[in-house]
Write a protein that holds these residues in place. Structure first.
Motif, mmCIF file in Angstrom:
data_model
loop_
_atom_site.group_PDB
_atom_site.id
_atom_site.type_symbol
_atom_site.label_atom_id
_atom_site.label_comp_id
_atom_site.label_asym_id
_atom_site.label_seq_id
_atom_site.Cartn_x
_atom_site.Cartn_y
_atom_site.Cartn_z
ATOM 1 N N UNK A 41 31.438 -38.802 -5.092
ATOM 2 C CA UNK A 41 32.500 -39.626 -4.523
ATOM 3 C C UNK A 41 32.333 -41.096 -4.896
ATOM 4 N N UNK A 59 28.892 -33.631 6.374
ATOM 5 C CA UNK A 59 28.382 -34.440 5.264
ATOM 6 C C UNK A 59 29.132 -35.759 5.056
ATOM 7 N N UNK A 60 30.467 -35.695 4.888
ATOM 8 C CA UNK A 60 31.197 -36.927 4.609
ATOM 9 C C UNK A 60 31.186 -37.891 5.801
ATOM 10 N N UNK A 61 31.398 -37.393 7.019
ATOM 11 C CA UNK A 61 31.292 -38.318 8.158
ATOM 12 C C UNK A 61 29.933 -39.020 8.211
ATOM 13 N N UNK A 75 33.319 -43.696 -3.441
ATOM 14 C CA UNK A 75 33.129 -44.654 -2.347
ATOM 15 C C UNK A 75 31.669 -44.963 -2.021
ATOM 16 N N UNK A 76 30.787 -43.982 -2.242
ATOM 17 C CA UNK A 76 29.415 -44.177 -1.768
ATOM 18 C C UNK A 76 28.592 -44.940 -2.788
ATOM 19 N N UNK A 99 29.835 -41.691 5.384
ATOM 20 C CA UNK A 99 30.645 -42.860 5.750
ATOM 21 C C UNK A 99 29.948 -43.701 6.813
#
Lengths: 167, 519
Positions: free
Chosen positions: A66, A26-28, A68-69, A31
Motif C-alpha cells: 500500500x 491489519x489495515x486498521x 500510504x504506509x 493506519x
C-alpha cells in the motif's frame, strides 16, 4: 500533520493489541501506527505478525503493497499532489514542471524532513483542480505561486479564496 | 430581528476554496453588527464553480450567493443578504437556478440542503422511509423491488443489482456481509465523496436495507484514503445511527440486526476492484482474486457478500420508499433510473449533474458545463475514469446510457467526465493510461503487470519516431492481449483510453519526433 512522535515499541504493542480483535485488523492497525508515529517502523512487522498470527513475510508484504504506509517519517509539510486526468486537464503537469524549473523541486522524489511531495491519483476535487491535500487539508485551484508557497510551508488556510481571485 | 439561518458547505470541494474562512467571516461580521444568525454546515449542492456557495433562508426560499470570497462578506451584509438582498454574487433562489432545475435529483436530493450529521434533518427530508418499508417486507420482496427498478451497478460494469442480491439471498450461510465499495478512485469522479460527506445516512440506510434483504448482519464501507473528509463524516454518521438505533442489534426497534463499520483504504487504486477490496478488508495485499467463485457466493472471509458501489446502495432507499416503478420510469432502454454525472477537468461550470439516462454528452459538457474554463475549444472528453475512452467532438451526441456507450467502444463507468481543451497531447494521455496501470497493477496477472510497462515503452518509441509502423503493430497486439487476457478490469480496460486516443487522434502519435530531453 505528520506526527513527530518517535517509535515506541511499547506504545506500538498497545495499539496492536487494542485493534487485533477487529475482523481484518491489519489495515486498521497499520493506519493507527502511522497516525501515531507518522510512519510504520520496520520493527512493527514482527509485532503485527505475532498478534495476527501471520508470517513476517505476509505482514511485510501488506505494509509494502500500500502506497500510504511510509517506512520513514514524512516531512514537516506533506503535499499530496493530484496528477490524475482531470487535474492534468487543468495543468497539474505544468505545475510540476514549474516547481522543478523555479524551485529545483522534483515532485517525484521530494522527501526530506522539511517537505514531502507525493503523487496521488484523484482527491475527488475534479471540478476545482489542480488540487492537493496539504497536511490533510484539501486545496483547490492551485497555481504555480500557491503551490510553491505551500511547499515553502506557507499557510494552508488563507482568508481569500483562490477561486474568487482567478476567475 | 429573528435568528436567520445561513448555510455554508463543509464539503471538501468547498473547503478547498476556503469555505471555512468564509463561514468564520460571516459569523464574525454578524457578531460585529449584532445580527442573530445560525450557521448550518451542509454538503455541496454540486455547483462547484460557485463554491463557496452560501445560502440564506428567507420567505422566498433559500437564496444563494456565490462564489463568496472572504472579502465579499462585509458587502453581503451591506446588501442585506440576510433578507435575500440583491448583490452581484446573488444567484437567486437555489432551486430556481437553471443548472439545478434541469436536473433530476433523486440520489442527491438532500445533498447540500441538509446538515449531513443531523438524523432529524434526514428524517424531516424523507429519510428512513425506505428502511421502514424494508422492515415490513420479506427479503425476497425487497430483492424483487430492486430487480424491478432496473437498477444496475453504478460502479462501471452495470450489472443488475437485483440479480446480485438474489444470488446472496439464495446462498445458505450462517454469516453474510454487505460491503460498500467506496474506493472507486476514478479520476473525474467525486459523486461518492460528495454523497458520503453530504448525506451519509442515505448510504447507511441503503446498506441496512441490503442487509435485511439478504440476511446479512454486518456491513463494511471501504473508503479510499484520498477522501479523509468523507471517512470522518461516515464514521461520525455511523456512530450517530448506532446511538439512535438505526444500526445495531435491533434496527429501528424491529429486533433484526444490522451493524456496520467504516474502513479506510491505503492508497491502492486496485482496491476499487471488488475482489481485491475484499482481500484488503481481510487484511491482505489488495491482489485480485480469480472469478469464480463470485463474491456473492464466496466473498468477504469466504462468506456470501453483496459488494456494491456507493451510488448503487444510495439509490436503494428511494426505490423502497417510492416503489420500483417510480425509479424505473426514469431513463431509457435497459438503463433505468438516474446517474449522477460528474463534470470536471477543464470546464467552466463543473460539478455534479444527476440526470435520467438518455441525455447526450453534449447536453452535459456544453449546456451544463458551458465549455472549457480556459476558453479554448474542447478537443477530447474522457468518460468513465482512467479506464474510460477519450471521445472527440464528433461523438458528443452519443446518448448517455450503458449500451450506447458500449456501441462506440466506450463506457459510462462511474459517470465521471473529464474535459480537455485543444492543448491536450493525446499521445501523452495514452502513455499516461499505461503508466497509471503499471503503477497501480496488483501484479497478479502478466498481461496487466508486464503489458502496461511494455505499453509505456512502445508509445515512447512511437513518439520518438522509432520504427513507427512496426510499433503501431506491437501496440495493437498488446492492446488486444491485455483486453482479452487480463484477470480484471484494470488490465482489461487500460487499452480503452489508449485505443480511443489512437483511433480518434492519430495525428498526435505521428508528429515529427522531438528530442526526448527537451521539456
Amino acid at each position: 500533520m505528520a506526527s513527530t512522535a518517535v517509535w515506541d515499541e511499547g506504545k506500538a504493542r498497545e495499539i496492536i493489541v487494542r485493534l487485533a480483535k477487529l475482523d481484518g485488523a491489519m489495515l486498521p492497525i497499520l493506519h493507527a501506527l502511522q497516525d501515531e508515529f507518522g510512519f510504520v517502523h520496520a520493527g512493527a512487522t514482527a509485532l503485527i505478525a505475532d498478534a495476527l498470527n501471520v508470517s513476517r513475510a505476509e505482514a511485510h508484504g501488506v505494509i509494502s503493497f500500500y502506497h500510504d504506509f511510509r517506512p520513514k517519517p514524512a516531512g514537516r509539510r506533506v503535499v499530496k499532489l493530484c496528477r490524475a486526468e482531470a487535474c492534468q486537464a487543468n495543468g497539474c503537469e505544468e505545475l510540476v514542471a514549474e516547481l522543478r524549473r523555479h524551485r529545483g523541486l522534483d515532485a517525484d522524489n521530494q522527501d526530506d524532513e522539511r517537505l514531502t511531495i507525493e503523487t496521488v491519483y484523484c482527491l475527488g476535487n475534479c471540478a476545482l483542480g489542480p488540487s492537493a491535500l496539504v497536511d490533510g487539508e484539501l486545496v483547490g485551484r492551485l497555481d504555480a505561486e500557491r503551490l510553491a508557497d505551500l511547499c515553502d510551508g506557507g499557510p494552508v488556510q488563507v482568508a481569500q479564496t483562490a477561486a474568487g481571485d482567478t476567475r | 430581528m429573528n435568528t436567520v439561518r445561513v448555510f455554508v458547505p463543509r464539503d471538501a470541494a468547498a473547503l478547498s476554496v476556503s469555505a471555512d474562512a468564509v463561514a468564520r467571516a460571516i459569523r464574525d461580521e454578524a457578531a460585529r453588527r449584532g445580527a442573530e444568525i445560525e450557521i448550518t454546515r451542509t454538503g455541496s449542492r454540486g455547483m462547484l464553480w460557485l463554491e463557496p456557495l452560501v445560502e440564506v433562508e428567507t420567505a422566498q426560499g433559500r437564496i444563494a450567493y456565490g462564489p463568496v470570497a472572504f472579502r465579499d462578506v462585509a458587502s453581503l451584509f451591506d446588501a442585506g443578504f440576510l433578507m435575500g438582498g440583491a448583490h452581484a454574487l446573488s444567484q437567486g433562489a437555489v432551486t430556481d437556478i437553471d443548472w439545478m432545475r434541469r436536473q433530476t435529483r433523486v440520489t442527491f436530493a438532500r445533498v447540500g440542503a441538509i446538515d449531513p450529521l443531523s438524523l432529524d434533518d434526514y428524517r424531516a427530508h424523507g429519510g428512513l422511509k425506505g428502511l421502514e418499508r424494508a422492515l415490513a417486507a420479506s427479503g425476497a420482496d425487497i430483492v424483487e423491488d430492486v430487480r424491478a427498478s432496473g437498477l444496475r451497478g453504478r460502479g462501471g460494469a452495470g450489472f443488475p443489482t437485483g440479480v446480485k442480491w438474489k444470488t446472496v439471498l439464495d446462498a445458505q450461510a450462517a454469516q453474510k456481509y454487505v460491503v460498500c465499495n467506496a474506493d472507486e478512485g476514478d479520476s473525474g469522479t467525486f459523486a461518492d465523496r460528495m454523497l458520503m460527506e453530504g448525506d451519509p445516512f442515505l448510504l447507511i440506510e441503503g446498506m441496512a436495507i441490503a442487509g435485511l434483504a439478504v440476511g446479512a448482519t454486518k456491513g463494511f464501507v471501504y473508503i479510499r484514503s484520498e477522501y479523509p473528509h468523507a471517512f470522518r463524516t461516515m464514521r461520525a454518521a455511523i456512530d450517530i445511527a448506532r446511538k439512535a438505533g438505526v444500526l445495531g442489534a435491533s434496527v429501528l426497534g424491529s429486533g433484526r440486526a444490522f451493524d456496520m463499520e467504516a474502513r479506510l483504504g491505503a492508497g491502492a487504486y486496485i482496491c476499487g476492484e471488488e475482489t481485491s477490496l475484499l482481500e484488503s478488508l481481510e487484511g491482505k495485499r489488495g491482489v485480485v482474486r480469480a472469478k469464480p467463485p463470485l463474491p456473492a457466493l464466496e466473498g468477504l472471509f469466504g462468506k456470501p457478500t453483496i459488494v456494491n458501489n456507493v451510488l448503487s446502495l444510495a439509490a436503494v432507499p428511494s426505490i423502497l420508499a417510492d416503489g420500483p416503478q417510480a425509479y424505473a420510469d426514469y431513463g431509457l432502454g435497459r438503463s433505468r433510473g438516474t446517474l449522477p454525472f460528474q463534470l470536471g477537468g477543464n470546464v467552466k461550470r463543473g460539478g455534479l449533474v444527476e440526470l435520467a439516462f438518455g441525455a447526450t454528452l453534449r447536453d452535459l459538457i456544453e449546456d451544463f458545463g458551458g465549455g472549457t474554463r480556459s476558453g479554448r475549444p474542447i478537443r477530447a472528453v474522457q468518460v468513465g475514469g482512467p479506464l474510460g475512452a477519450y471521445l472527440p467532438a464528433s461523438q458528443f451526441d452519443t446518448p448517455l446510457d450503458y449500451e450506447a456507450f458500449a456501441a462506440i467502444g466506450a463506457m459510462l463507468g462511474h459517470g465521471g467526465i473529464a474535459v480537455f481543451d485543444d492543448s491536450v497531447d493525446m499521445a501523452r494521455q495514452a502513455r499516461f493510461a499505461f503508466e497509471f496501470c503499471a503503477k497501480e497493477s496488483c501484479g497478479k496477472c502478466t498481461p496487466c503487470r508486464i503489458g502496461a510497462v511494455r505499453g509505456v515503452e512502445t508509445i515512447d518509441r512511437i513518439v520518438a519516431g522509432v520504427e513507427r509502423e512496426k510499433n503501431f503493430g506491437v501496440l495493437d497486439d498488446l492492446n488486444q492481449l491485455m483486453t482479452d487476457g487480463s484477470l480484471c478490469a484494470m488490465g482489461g480496460l487500460t487499452p480503452m483510453p489508449v485505443m480511443s486516443a489512437l483511433r480518434h487522434f492519430p495525428e498526435d502519435f505521428r508528429r515529427a519526433p522531438q528530442r526526448a530531453a527537451a521539456e
